[in-house]
Design a protein around this motif. Structure first.
Motif, PDB file in Angstrom:
ATOM      1  N   LEU A 292      27.075  -6.901  -3.642  1.00 22.62           N
ATOM      2  CA  LEU A 292      28.160  -7.728  -4.159  1.00 22.62           C
ATOM      3  C   LEU A 292      28.554  -7.318  -5.568  1.00 22.62           C
ATOM      4  O   LEU A 292      27.776  -6.672  -6.281  1.00 22.62           O
ATOM      5  N   PHE A 293      29.751  -7.732  -5.941  1.00 24.07           N
ATOM      6  CA  PHE A 293      30.257  -7.472  -7.282  1.00 24.07           C
ATOM      7  C   PHE A 293      31.031  -8.700  -7.741  1.00 24.07           C
ATOM      8  O   PHE A 293      31.920  -9.173  -7.037  1.00 24.07           O
ATOM      9  N   GLU A 294      30.667  -9.245  -8.880  1.00 23.56           N
ATOM     10  CA  GLU A 294      31.351 -10.415  -9.447  1.00 23.56           C
ATOM     11  C   GLU A 294      31.527 -11.503  -8.389  1.00 23.56           C
ATOM     12  O   GLU A 294      32.645 -11.910  -8.057  1.00 23.56           O
ATOM     13  N   THR A 295      30.410 -11.999  -7.889  1.00 23.90           N
ATOM     14  CA  THR A 295      30.406 -12.954  -6.782  1.00 23.90           C
ATOM     15  C   THR A 295      29.521 -14.150  -7.102  1.00 23.90           C
ATOM     16  O   THR A 295      28.474 -14.017  -7.732  1.00 23.90           O
ATOM     17  N   VAL A 296      29.967 -15.318  -6.633  1.00 23.07           N
ATOM     18  CA  VAL A 296      29.171 -16.548  -6.709  1.00 23.07           C
ATOM     19  C   VAL A 296      29.408 -17.350  -5.440  1.00 23.07           C
ATOM     20  O   VAL A 296      30.556 -17.544  -5.031  1.00 23.07           O
ATOM     21  N   GLY A 297      28.325 -17.805  -4.803  1.00 20.81           N
ATOM     22  CA  GLY A 297      28.424 -18.806  -3.749  1.00 20.81           C
ATOM     23  C   GLY A 297      29.063 -18.378  -2.451  1.00 20.81           C
ATOM     24  O   GLY A 297      29.979 -19.028  -1.964  1.00 20.81           O
ATOM     25  N   VAL A 298      28.596 -17.296  -1.838  1.00 19.19           N
ATOM     26  CA  VAL A 298      29.165 -16.818  -0.586  1.00 19.19           C
ATOM     27  C   VAL A 298      28.284 -17.229   0.584  1.00 19.19           C
ATOM     28  O   VAL A 298      27.086 -17.492   0.423  1.00 19.19           O
ATOM     29  N   LYS A 299      28.884 -17.291   1.784  1.00 18.26           N
ATOM     30  CA  LYS A 299      28.152 -17.648   3.005  1.00 18.26           C
ATOM     31  C   LYS A 299      28.180 -16.472   3.977  1.00 18.26           C
ATOM     32  O   LYS A 299      29.161 -15.738   4.054  1.00 18.26           O
ATOM     33  N   VAL A 300      27.086 -16.337   4.752  1.00 20.21           N
ATOM     34  CA  VAL A 300      26.951 -15.224   5.702  1.00 20.21           C
ATOM     35  C   VAL A 300      26.348 -15.748   6.994  1.00 20.21           C
ATOM     36  O   VAL A 300      25.484 -16.634   6.979  1.00 20.21           O
ATOM     37  N   GLY A 301      26.805 -15.186   8.136  1.00 19.29           N
ATOM     38  CA  GLY A 301      26.223 -15.580   9.406  1.00 19.29           C
ATOM     39  C   GLY A 301      26.852 -14.846  10.571  1.00 19.29           C
ATOM     40  O   GLY A 301      27.782 -14.050  10.404  1.00 19.29           O
ATOM     41  N   PRO A 302      26.367 -15.130  11.815  1.00 22.00           N
ATOM     42  CA  PRO A 302      26.883 -14.455  13.015  1.00 22.00           C
ATOM     43  C   PRO A 302      28.177 -15.053  13.543  1.00 22.00           C
ATOM     44  O   PRO A 302      28.820 -14.470  14.400  1.00 22.00           O
ATOM     45  N   SER A 303      28.565 -16.237  13.028  1.00 20.98           N
ATOM     46  CA  SER A 303      29.820 -16.872  13.442  1.00 20.98           C
ATOM     47  C   SER A 303      30.231 -17.851  12.352  1.00 20.98           C
ATOM     48  O   SER A 303      29.429 -18.221  11.480  1.00 20.98           O
ATOM     49  N   LEU A 304      31.472 -18.312  12.402  1.00 23.21           N
ATOM     50  CA  LEU A 304      31.939 -19.255  11.388  1.00 23.21           C
ATOM     51  C   LEU A 304      31.267 -20.618  11.516  1.00 23.21           C
ATOM     52  O   LEU A 304      31.270 -21.407  10.567  1.00 23.21           O
ATOM     53  N   SER A 305      30.689 -20.901  12.674  1.00 21.52           N
ATOM     54  CA  SER A 305      29.976 -22.170  12.860  1.00 21.52           C
ATOM     55  C   SER A 305      28.485 -22.042  12.580  1.00 21.52           C
ATOM     56  O   SER A 305      27.739 -23.030  12.706  1.00 21.52           O
ATOM     57  N   ASN A 306      28.038 -20.856  12.204  1.00 21.00           N
ATOM     58  CA  ASN A 306      26.617 -20.622  11.933  1.00 21.00           C
ATOM     59  C   ASN A 306      26.496 -19.738  10.692  1.00 21.00           C
ATOM     60  O   ASN A 306      26.301 -18.540  10.783  1.00 21.00           O
ATOM     61  N   LEU A 307      26.649 -20.368   9.523  1.00 20.06           N
ATOM     62  CA  LEU A 307      26.644 -19.642   8.266  1.00 20.06           C
ATOM     63  C   LEU A 307      25.544 -20.164   7.347  1.00 20.06           C
ATOM     64  O   LEU A 307      25.259 -21.360   7.316  1.00 20.06           O
ATOM     65  N   GLU A 308      24.949 -19.249   6.607  1.00 19.05           N
ATOM     66  CA  GLU A 308      23.950 -19.594   5.614  1.00 19.05           C
ATOM     67  C   GLU A 308      24.531 -19.308   4.227  1.00 19.05           C
ATOM     68  O   GLU A 308      25.165 -18.261   4.017  1.00 19.05           O
ATOM     69  N   THR A 309      24.301 -20.227   3.287  1.00 22.85           N
ATOM     70  CA  THR A 309      24.751 -20.017   1.918  1.00 22.85           C
ATOM     71  C   THR A 309      23.802 -19.080   1.201  1.00 22.85           C
ATOM     72  O   THR A 309      22.584 -19.307   1.183  1.00 22.85           O
ATOM     73  N   VAL A 310      24.327 -18.030   0.636  1.00 19.65           N
ATOM     74  CA  VAL A 310      23.507 -17.098  -0.129  1.00 19.65           C
ATOM     75  C   VAL A 310      23.081 -17.773  -1.429  1.00 19.65           C
ATOM     76  O   VAL A 310      23.930 -18.253  -2.191  1.00 19.65           O
ATOM     77  N   PRO A 311      21.780 -17.859  -1.705  1.00 20.19           N
ATOM     78  CA  PRO A 311      21.343 -18.556  -2.922  1.00 20.19           C
ATOM     79  C   PRO A 311      21.679 -17.763  -4.182  1.00 20.19           C
ATOM     80  O   PRO A 311      21.406 -16.572  -4.279  1.00 20.19           O
ATOM     81  N   PHE A 312      22.288 -18.463  -5.124  1.00 18.50           N
ATOM     82  CA  PHE A 312      22.599 -17.862  -6.417  1.00 18.50           C
ATOM     83  C   PHE A 312      21.900 -18.594  -7.560  1.00 18.50           C
ATOM     84  O   PHE A 312      22.067 -18.249  -8.711  1.00 18.50           O
TER      85      PHE A 312
END
Length: 589
Positions: free
Chosen positions: A512-532
């Motif tokens: 990442l570059f200049e990022t805060v508070g993004v979510k990642v997962g296999p679908s839009l209904s199954n996302l995990e918040t990346v801890p910052f």
């Protein structure tokens, strides 16, 4: 079950259309994405969340469609013009020009239904404006609140073809010190060139600087739709694309050496083309394909490849306006008929042709907010300004707002200055819990960045909101989601390809570059918040520094045959994805 880690290191191929989702053999597959919504692509490869739009003003009459037109007097004197139903209003420095406290405006003859057929060409403080229903007009500026729109009085002995009432030009351009008009109703294939250096004198003759008239010879009607000056004068018609030159040489055109040659037969729509570098980007007559007309030295001719070949659905609804932003990245902004703003990152020298889509915060009726017009003007030396008109339903009523994107290359040292909300306004001052002046968002649930931290949403009432805590800086506006979805992962397998085989992604590393508070997962209904933050972080304070590096995330996925990765940012915070490194296991049997 082979285990492998892949490297998705670039997104310079942009959003792919569905017809290419099976082309894992295509060299651009690994640098493409299935979804790129509210992201922009940099020529270097990164996908960056677009910035929000600043609310500037409501149009004069929100019940009627309006259009934005750029006016650039100099590098420091640039304006946006709001062309509405029989009026023009003016904007400068991301604000509306006022006179005695009210919006400054002048009258114009152009009706609402005619606005998007206007063609124009500007030289210094004068703009010539064409529409086939009206005489040629000249818009002149002598000061911020001193503008004049007048009918052009042609000198000399002008041809009746550009002065008669069913004979009014529809296109205009400057070329080699001449003013050129074209495409009247009675003479749709004819061009009129002024005397050299005397723009309003159309007296014809045989001297080198005399005016001239030229009609395209063709066995079919080739009604002229646009004129664009490049190394030659490009003439776009309904039947094909032509160039005007001096008998094939580099000399200036004269009444005795002018030559018009057909370069391609695609045909052009009535949407004005844009100049981008050495190319002319024009909309084909069906309004669904953008083509790049450019001189090819190898073939000694012009070629016009399809810029929508990688995504034939991004413009499928039709395009009604285009604007080119040169800085900080070369982007062609395209207003779709359905109100989506499509963006083409275009840098031919690096083979970058990347589509993304942009949907503005808020809603119109039961659907998304609708973008109706876009224009770009020079801003500061490092960045052009992109302006839009957005239609929304606000407090039960239809509203059309003039808005301007915030700086695309944000260099804010503090999170307090982030502007990732649409139709936003900002506050900076003494500590307060009440923010007013928000009447343009009356009744809307607004998102808030308060002193750099995300605040709970509030509903605007009587033009104001009350915060849960006192702030000294805030950005208040409408939220929007930025979504990146990868193509189906291709990681190989013991028996060849991984396509169509059961696989599971166990973890993902995001660079990442200049990022805060993004979510990642296999679908839009199954996302995990990346801890910052850590457990010891002060949750009421903004993140001290933006992430510039790797974040490893355990991927909460089951076995499937697709292997998609979704990245989402739904907070008023930045996000730039440089690369993705997924670890997966593929089953062959």
């Amino acid at each position: 079950m082979p285990r492998t880690t892949l490297a998705l290191t670039s997104f310079v191929s942009g959003e792919f259309g569905n017809k290419l989702t099976g082309r894992t053999d295509f060299d651009k597959y690994s640098s493409a994405a299935k979804t790129l919504e509210n992201f922009l692509i940099h020529p270097q490869g990164a996908a960056t969340r677009r910035v929000g739009t600043q609310f500037i003003a409501e149009v004069k009459d929100s019940s009627k469609k309006t259009r934005l037109i750029p006016f650039e007097f100099s590098t420091t004197q640039t304006y946006i013009l709001e062309f509405g139903d029989q009026y023009i209003r003016f904007f400068k420095d991301k604000g509306q020009i006022l006179s005695s406290g009210v919006p400054y405006e002048i009258s114009s003859p152009y009706l609402e239904a005619e606005l998007f057929d206007i063609k124009f060409a500007q030289s210094a403080d004068v703009m010539y404006i064409c529409h086939p229903n009206h005489p040629v007009k000249k818009l002149s500026r002598t000061g911020h609140t001193s503008w004049t729109l007048a009918t052009v009085s042609f000198g000399g002995s002008p041809s009746p073809g550009i002065t008669g009432s069913d004979n009014r030009p529809s296109s205009v351009s400057f070329y080699e010190q001449r003013l050129v008009f074209a495409g009247t109703n009675n003479n749709p294939q004819t061009l009129w060139f002024s005397k050299a250096g005397d723009y309003e004198n159309f007296t014809t003759g045989t001297n080198a600087d005399d005016a001239m008239i030229y009609t395209i010879a063709s066995n079919q009607v080739n009604a002229i739709k646009y004129l664009k000056a490049q190394r030659t004068l490009v003439v776009g018609t309904t039947g094909g694309e032509f160039t005007v030159s001096a008998d094939g040489t580099d000399a200036s055109i004269t009444p005795t050496n002018v030559t018009i040659k057909k370069q391609s037969s695609y045909g052009s729509s009535n949407v004005d083309a844009v100049t981008a570098g050495n190319a002319i980007l024009f909309l084909q007559k069906a309004k669904r394909k953008i083509r790049e007309l450019q001189y090819n030295f190898d073939s000694d001719s012009y070629v016009a490849p399809d810029l929508c070949i990688l995504n034939d659905t991004v413009t499928k609804s039709g395009i009604n306006e285009m604007a080119f932003q040169q800085e900080p990245s070369s982007i062609v902004w395209c207003v779709r008929d359905d109100g989506v703003l499509a963006a083409l990152t275009y840098q031919r020298s690096e083979s970058v042709v990347a589509w993304t889509r942009h949907i503005f915060g808020g809603a119109f009726g039961s659907g998304n907010a609708v973008c109706e017009s876009v224009a770009s003007i020079s801003g500061v030396l490092t960045e052009d300004e992109v302006w839009v008109i957005v239609k929304r339903t606000i407090n039960g009523a239809t509203k059309r707002y003039v808005e301007c994107f915030s700086d695309f290359e944000f260099d804010e040292a503090s999170a307090e200055d982030f502007k990732f909300l649409d139709s936003h306004l900002t506050y900076s001052g003494g500590s307060t819990t009440t923010l007013s002046g928000l009447s343009h968002l009356e009744g809307q649930s607004v998102s808030i960045l308060a002193d750099g931290s995300v605040h709970a949403n509030k509903t605007v009432s009587s033009g104001a909101i009350t915060l849960d805590r006192a702030v000294t800086k805030a950005c208040v506006g409408l939220s929007y989601d930025s979504v990146l979805q990868t193509m189906r992962i291709e990681g190989g397998a013991a028996e060849g390809t991984s396509q169509g085989k059961t696989k599971r992604i166990s973890k993902v590393v995001l660079r990442l570059f200049e990022t805060v508070g993004v979510k990642v997962g296999p679908s839009l209904s199954n996302l995990e918040t990346v801890p910052f933050r850590t457990t010891s972080s002060n949750l009421s304070s903004p993140v001290d520094t933006l992430i510039e590096g790797d974040k490893e995330i355990e991927f909460n996925d089951d076995y499937n045959s697709d292997g998609f990765i979704f990245i989402k940012q739904d907070q008023p915070l930045p996000c730039s994805v440089l690369s993705i490194y997924p670890t997966l296991v593929t089953s062959d049997g």
